[in-house]
Structures are given as C-alpha cells and as structure tokens.
Motif scaffolding. Structure first.
Motif, PDB file in Angstrom:
ATOM      1  N   LEU A   1       0.828  -1.203   0.000  1.00  0.00           N
ATOM      2  CA  LEU A   1       0.000   0.000   0.000  1.00  0.00           C
ATOM      3  C   LEU A   1       0.864   1.256   0.000  1.00  0.00           C
ATOM      4  O   LEU A   1       0.553   2.234  -0.701  1.00  0.00           O
ATOM      5  CB  LEU A   1      -0.917   0.006   1.225  1.00  0.00           C
ATOM      6  CG  LEU A   1      -2.142  -0.909   1.176  1.00  0.00           C
ATOM      7  CD1 LEU A   1      -2.908  -0.818   2.487  1.00  0.00           C
ATOM      8  CD2 LEU A   1      -3.052  -0.553   0.016  1.00  0.00           C
TER       9      LEU A   1
ATOM     10  N   GLY B   1      -6.678   1.460  -0.468  1.00  0.00           N
ATOM     11  CA  GLY B   1      -6.184   2.583   0.300  1.00  0.00           C
ATOM     12  C   GLY B   1      -6.901   3.888   0.036  1.00  0.00           C
ATOM     13  O   GLY B   1      -6.588   4.906   0.657  1.00  0.00           O
TER      14      GLY B   1
ATOM     15  N   TYR C   1      -3.330  -0.090  -4.044  1.00  0.00           N
ATOM     16  CA  TYR C   1      -3.568   1.131  -3.275  1.00  0.00           C
ATOM     17  C   TYR C   1      -4.908   1.768  -3.631  1.00  0.00           C
ATOM     18  O   TYR C   1      -5.664   2.172  -2.743  1.00  0.00           O
ATOM     19  CB  TYR C   1      -2.437   2.131  -3.520  1.00  0.00           C
ATOM     20  CG  TYR C   1      -2.726   3.493  -2.933  1.00  0.00           C
ATOM     21  CD1 TYR C   1      -2.767   3.687  -1.558  1.00  0.00           C
ATOM     22  CD2 TYR C   1      -2.995   4.579  -3.764  1.00  0.00           C
ATOM     23  CE1 TYR C   1      -3.052   4.934  -1.015  1.00  0.00           C
ATOM     24  CE2 TYR C   1      -3.279   5.834  -3.234  1.00  0.00           C
ATOM     25  CZ  TYR C   1      -3.311   5.999  -1.863  1.00  0.00           C
ATOM     26  OH  TYR C   1      -3.616   7.235  -1.330  1.00  0.00           O
TER      27      TYR C   1
END
Length: 430
Positions: free
Chosen positions: A35, A136, A132
């Motif tokens: 991430l 994320g 990501y």
C-alpha cells in the motif's frame, strides 16, 4: 451415514472453511508495504492531481477538466466505487486501461490519460498502484461530467486507429550501457512522470513525437494551454545545459533551483506531485535529464561576472532609455533586481533563465498578463506571488519589457511583438 456422523463431519470441516475464508481475505488485502509503494506511485504519477476536481472535489473521484484543442476532457473516477469507479476492475482490466487505453467493455480512453507513458510501467508497480487505489482510497459514488468534444474528436472508435499508429508497446527495458541510477531516472521520466506528455512536441495526429531519448524531438518543449513547457534537453540557452543536476533536483522538490522558480502549471506539478519524489529518485531523474544532449538551440546566454556593474539598458537599446527598460525599472526591478539576478530562493533570476530564453514566449507573456505564484512545498521557501499587469500595462509595454528581459544581462532571444501579447490576451479573454 448417521446424523451423529454428519454432525461430526460438518463440525470438523467448519474450522477448515473458516481458515480458508480468513486466508482468502488476507490474500486479498495487500500488505502495508505494498500500500505504501502504491501510494508513493500514485503521488509521483499525479493520479490524485489529475483525478480530483480542484474545487472541493473528493480525492480520486474525477471531474477535473483537462484542456485540449478540441474541448475539455474530464478525468474519470478511479476510486473503488463499483458503479462509478474501478471497484469491479480486475488487475487485468486495470493493466489494460493503463497500458493500452482500453477500459472494460472495449471503451477506448482519450490519451489525455497518458497511457502512452504508463505502457512502460512495470507489472510490479502497476500491481502496487492497483492495490492502493482499491484498498487505500475511499470509494466515492460520483460520476464525472460528460466530455464535450467537437466532431470528429467525439468519436471514440477512431481512437483504436490512433493507438494502432502511435501507442508504444512493452515495459521499459533497461539499457545495459547505463548504470542503475540512470535507468531509474529514465524509467520514472518516461513512465510515471510522463514528462513527455507536456514537454514533447506533438505531431499531425497530436501524438508525442518521440517517447525516449532516441528521438530528436523528445522533451524539446511544447505549448500546452498557452504555457510553454520548456526544453528539458541539454541546450545551453533555453534548456538545462547550464543547470546543475543538484539544481534540477532542488527545482523538482521545491520549485526553486539555480535561480529558477516554477510558475504556471509547473508550479502546480511541483506542488501536487514532484515534491513527493524520494531523494534517490530526485537524483535519478536529475541525472537522466542532464544526460540528454542538446537538440534545438533556442536562445543564447553569455554569462557576466557577478562583479560586473549592472547594465543600464538591454543589449539592443540605443543611447536613449527604451520603453522596455523604463517599464522594467518601474515595475520589475524591486523583485528581479537591476542586474536581473533576482533574489535567491525568493524571486527568480531573469539573466540566463531558460524560461526567459524559450523559443516560444507564450509562458512569460501569460505570466506577465495574469500573474502567478511559486509552489508551496514541505521543504521549499514560502510561496511568493507575482501580480498580473493586464490592467496596468498596455500590450506594447508588455511586449517591450519582455523583449528587454530577453535581450539584457547576456540574454539573447528573439524580441516579443505586440501581436504576440495581443494574441495571448485574446485567448485568455483578458
């Protein structure tokens, strides 16, 4: 099979099923390191800056207008929202969009999204970025505005032909005759940095006229939205030939380097993207750019000793003070100094500044018309603003003062005409 046997088997397999479910969930969730790598790539690749509407838009939710000669193209939602974003994308879908400019369902993407650069990205980096964006970034249920392009540019099917002619294929291949740092810099400039999207001239098909250092056109400068993206090759006039590698790295990280100060869209690029490059990557990018040979030869500069007295007039003025010199003394000298050397890390030097010597003066004309500011970065000095002079100076005065700065203190670039200024003003509707 008895009921007790069945209960025993179900009871025995339940922990196994639970363990498999946990293992699957853990496999789907990326590791923190992945991430972090994906977040770094998203920052230096400008994903948030392009895919976030600048006026209170949600991060990565799209809606930012990318100006083109054919109309505005709005960036898409790249959050994990399943209806409006990329929440249903497999990695293969994501990779195809970034490498080939093709979204699920065969929908061709406009090259305002620089997939011509992401085509060179490594699979590992694309996987980190994909992880990501999906894990994320908060999903946002938002649909960007529709593009409003003139015919025939609103016909997406034609992009298939465009890609057949102009889209490069394959990941970046390291050059064996160069070291690891050089190859890292080349990779970043050509892929996630997508520097060529702004700094490489366009051809008849509005394609970049070169995608790496083998092309004589690569990174030699291009006008975008009335800003001239400067020559990044080793030209000693309007390029980086006289700029040190350390100066380039500092400029990328802070917007200040070797007397240069970022302005216009470059200030935004530094602020939103380039300042996040790591120290190692800054050195790599700077080293790669310094290795590029001069290609064009626009503008010249003859350095003067720091102890030389400042000239009272430009190189091409007569005994009587020119209009340009008078305007400079009245409106510019306080910040840029009588000798054009500026104030380090505050106001840019004009003597020998590559942006002042650019073959196309569009950027400095626009800057004088509407003003600008230096970027705000975590490591750089506080931002400084330059006022616009559209309501203060006439077109003639702006042309004269720009000509003066382009032909003084050792500078030698073509003069700016009143028509050059008037044309930019009309296009800016100022």
């Amino acid at each position: 099979m008895t009921a007790s046997t069945l209960r025993f088997l179900v009871g025995a397999t339940a922990p196994l099923a639970w363990a498999l479910a946990v293992a699957t969930a853990q496999a789907a969730a990326p590791a923190p390191q992945q991430l972090a790598r994906g977040e770094y790539l998203a920052k230096i690749g400008g994903c948030a800056s392009c895919h976030t509407e600048p006026k209170h838009g949600a991060p990565f939710a799209g809606g930012r207008a990318v100006p083109t000669p054919f109309g505005a193209i709005y960036s898409t939602n790249i959050t994990a929202d399943p209806a409006h974003g990329i929440g249903r994308y497999s990695f293969e879908d994501f990779e195809k969009a970034l490498r080939e400019g093709t979204a699920p369902g065969g929908r061709h993407l406009y090259p305002a999204m620089p997939y011509t650069a992401y085509a060179k990205a490594s699979e590992a980096d694309l996987r980190d970025l994909y992880s990501y964006l999906l894990h994320g970034v908060a999903p946002v249920a938002q649909e960007p505005p529709d593009n409003h392009l003139s015919f025939p540019f609103n016909q997406r099917w034609a992009l298939k032909l465009w890609k057949l002619m102009f889209l490069p294929r394959g990941e970046y291949v390291a050059r064996r005759d160069k070291d690891a740092e050089w190859n890292r810099g080349a990779y970043l400039v050509q892929s996630f940095g997508h520097c060529g999207a702004c700094h490489t001239p366009r051809g008849v098909g509005f394609q970049e006229r070169g995608y790496d250092e083998r092309s004589k056109h690569y990174l030699t400068g291009q006008v975008n939205d009335l800003w001239f993206a400067s020559d990044l090759t080793g030209d000693p006039g309007s390029g980086l030939g006289r700029v040190s590698a350390q100066g380039i790295a500092s400029f990328l990280a802070t917007g200040h380097g070797d007397g240069m100060v970022a302005f216009g869209t470059m200030a935004v690029k530094v602020e939103e993207t380039l300042q996040y490059l790591s120290e190692d990557d800054l050195r790599a990018v700077a080293g790669y750019l310094k290795s590029l040979p001069a290609r064009k030869g626009a503008g010249n500069y003859q350095a003067q000793a720091e102890t030389d007295p400042p000239p009272a007039r430009g190189n091409y003025t007569g005994d009587v003070e020119s209009v340009g010199a008078a305007v400079y003394r009245g409106f510019c000298v306080q910040c840029h100094q009588p000798d054009g050397r500026g104030v380090p890390k505050v106001f840019p030097r004009l003597a020998g500044n590559p942006s002042v010597l650019d073959e196309d003066p569009s950027a400095v004309i626009r800057l004088v018309i509407e003003g600008g500011r230096s970027p705000a970065t975590s490591k750089g000095p506080p931002p400084q603003a330059m006022p616009g002079f559209v309501g203060t100076l006439t077109d003639v005065q702006m042309a004269q003062v720009l000509s003066y700065t382009r032909q003084s203190w050792g500078n030698d670039a073509r003069p700016v005409s009143t028509n050059d200024v008037s044309k930019i003003r009309r296009q800016l509707h100022r």
